[in-house]
Design a protein around this motif. Structure first.
Motif, mmCIF file in Angstrom:
data_model
loop_
_atom_site.group_PDB
_atom_site.id
_atom_site.type_symbol
_atom_site.label_atom_id
_atom_site.label_comp_id
_atom_site.label_asym_id
_atom_site.label_seq_id
_atom_site.Cartn_x
_atom_site.Cartn_y
_atom_site.Cartn_z
ATOM 1 N N GLY A 296 1.644 19.211 62.377
ATOM 2 C CA GLY A 296 1.936 18.687 60.988
ATOM 3 C C GLY A 296 2.985 19.334 60.127
ATOM 4 N N LEU A 297 2.817 20.740 60.307
ATOM 5 C CA LEU A 297 3.919 21.424 59.679
ATOM 6 C C LEU A 297 5.324 21.100 60.043
ATOM 7 N N PHE A 298 5.475 21.233 61.309
ATOM 8 C CA PHE A 298 6.695 20.785 62.100
ATOM 9 C C PHE A 298 7.305 19.466 61.585
ATOM 10 N N PHE A 299 6.619 18.401 61.477
ATOM 11 C CA PHE A 299 7.045 17.353 60.975
ATOM 12 C C PHE A 299 7.255 17.162 59.532
ATOM 13 N N GLY A 300 6.413 17.949 58.911
ATOM 14 C CA GLY A 300 6.809 18.127 57.632
ATOM 15 C C GLY A 300 8.103 18.943 57.174
ATOM 16 N N VAL B 200 19.183 22.257 54.056
ATOM 17 C CA VAL B 200 19.083 21.753 55.518
ATOM 18 C C VAL B 200 19.219 22.850 56.278
ATOM 19 N N ALA B 201 19.914 23.842 56.109
ATOM 20 C CA ALA B 201 20.043 25.053 56.919
ATOM 21 C C ALA B 201 18.758 25.833 57.077
ATOM 22 N N ALA B 202 18.170 25.926 55.741
ATOM 23 C CA ALA B 202 16.921 26.632 55.791
ATOM 24 C C ALA B 202 15.825 26.143 56.474
ATOM 25 N N MET B 203 15.751 24.735 56.267
ATOM 26 C CA MET B 203 14.718 23.924 56.909
ATOM 27 C C MET B 203 15.015 23.884 58.568
ATOM 28 N N ALA B 204 16.138 23.802 58.945
ATOM 29 C CA ALA B 204 16.655 23.869 60.476
ATOM 30 C C ALA B 204 16.223 25.201 61.054
ATOM 31 N N VAL B 205 16.047 26.291 60.329
ATOM 32 C CA VAL B 205 15.620 27.818 60.839
ATOM 33 C C VAL B 205 14.137 27.785 60.893
ATOM 34 N N TRP B 206 13.468 27.164 59.822
ATOM 35 C CA TRP B 206 12.034 26.925 59.734
ATOM 36 C C TRP B 206 11.409 26.166 60.764
ATOM 37 N N MET B 207 12.226 25.083 60.964
ATOM 38 C CA MET B 207 11.801 23.927 61.959
ATOM 39 C C MET B 207 11.885 24.563 63.343
ATOM 40 N N LEU B 208 13.038 25.291 63.695
ATOM 41 C CA LEU B 208 13.006 25.977 65.120
ATOM 42 C C LEU B 208 11.966 27.046 65.223
ATOM 43 N N LEU B 209 11.525 27.818 64.219
ATOM 44 C CA LEU B 209 10.555 28.748 64.389
ATOM 45 C C LEU B 209 9.210 28.126 64.490
ATOM 46 N N GLY B 210 8.958 26.643 64.003
ATOM 47 C CA GLY B 210 7.727 26.055 64.115
ATOM 48 C C GLY B 210 7.707 25.421 65.257
ATOM 49 N N GLY C 40 10.728 16.316 58.089
ATOM 50 C CA GLY C 40 10.963 15.383 56.784
ATOM 51 C C GLY C 40 11.920 15.820 55.745
ATOM 52 N N GLY C 41 11.687 17.552 55.494
ATOM 53 C CA GLY C 41 12.295 18.271 54.434
ATOM 54 C C GLY C 41 13.649 18.307 54.700
ATOM 55 N N MET C 42 14.211 18.479 55.977
ATOM 56 C CA MET C 42 15.574 18.802 56.399
ATOM 57 C C MET C 42 16.244 17.194 56.217
ATOM 58 N N VAL C 43 15.557 16.242 56.569
ATOM 59 C CA VAL C 43 16.131 14.705 56.325
ATOM 60 C C VAL C 43 16.257 14.698 54.961
ATOM 61 N N ALA C 44 15.461 15.055 54.119
ATOM 62 C CA ALA C 44 15.701 14.811 52.677
ATOM 63 C C ALA C 44 16.974 15.592 52.003
ATOM 64 N N GLY C 45 16.855 16.702 52.667
ATOM 65 C CA GLY C 45 18.113 17.525 52.217
ATOM 66 C C GLY C 45 19.458 17.112 52.641
ATOM 67 N N ALA C 46 19.268 16.453 53.840
ATOM 68 C CA ALA C 46 20.736 15.973 54.284
ATOM 69 C C ALA C 46 20.887 14.616 53.533
#
Length: 211
Positions: free
Chosen positions: A94-98, A115-125, A101-107
């Motif tokens: 759920g966190l990964f898809f969240g 977008v860059a911050a979300m991408a880092v967190w998404m990679l970690l997730g 979604g945040g990265m898409v919204a940022g884009a």
């Protein structure tokens, strides 16, 4: 509608229906197998086998715990471990898809830093989710090994290897084992240790006397 688009939609529709049908078949075979084993062996709340999220893994862990208890005299809690690992996996998913979604919204709003911050967190997730899935799979296969061992000791290794290589075969092997207890002893509970759920087995039936 363009003919090619219509053809592709039809193909994906057929694939989707076949996948859905196969998923239902696998679900029924897995749940019925675990339910039958749990009910026969006196596991509490065998109907949890029909609950696709967490319920089936709880029953699987309970059957494995029961086998260890009656073969080694040890009280294990693999049912709880599988439960929390599965819950953790869904939380991470759920966190990964969240984050996605945040990265898409940022884009969409053209916020490059977000977008860059979300991408880092998404990679970690993603790596956390992958690690969680691997650990969950390992303990699930340990439980599965014990279930196969309790049902059909001679074919345990074969069933486990095929279940790992071709996961689709697992429900069918369990279904074939659902009425077997070839490796399941029925000793008394070890002295000094409480007979805690799910270690109870139904009393063995008295042999019929010959007329």
């Amino acid at each position: 509608m363009d003919a090619n688009v219509f053809a592709m939609a039809a193909v994906f529709g057929v694939i989707g229906l076949i996948s859905l049908a196969l998923g239902i078949v696998l679900y029924v075979f897995l749940s019925l197998s675990l339910y039958t084993l749990a009910k026969r062996r006196g596991i509490l709340h065998p109907g949890l086998a029909w609950v696709p999220v967490c319920g089936a893994r709880w029953i699987m862990g309970s059957l494995a715990d029961q086998y260890v208890y009656f073969t080694e005299g040890k009280v294990k809690y693999q049912r709880r471990l599988l439960l929390w690992l599965e819950v953790g996996m869904y939380v991470l998913l759920g966190l990964f898809f969240g984050l996605m979604g945040g990265m898409v919204a940022g884009a969409v709003i053209d916020n490059g830093s977000q977008v860059a911050a979300m991408a880092v967190w998404m990679l970690l997730g993603y790596f956390l989710l992958l690690a969680e899935a691997i650990v969950f799979a390992v303990f699930q296969y340990i439980a599965l090994y014990r279930i196969y061992k309790s049902c059909d000791p001679k074919n345990t290794t074969l069933f486990l290897v095929l279940s790992i290589l071709f996961n689709i075969t697992m429900p069918f092997f369990l279904f074939a084992c659902r009425k077997k207890d070839l490796g399941m002893p029925r000793p008394e509970a070890p002295e000094g240790e409480p007979a805690e759920e799910p270690t109870q087995l139904p009393e063995a039936q008295e042999p019929e006397q010959e007329a």
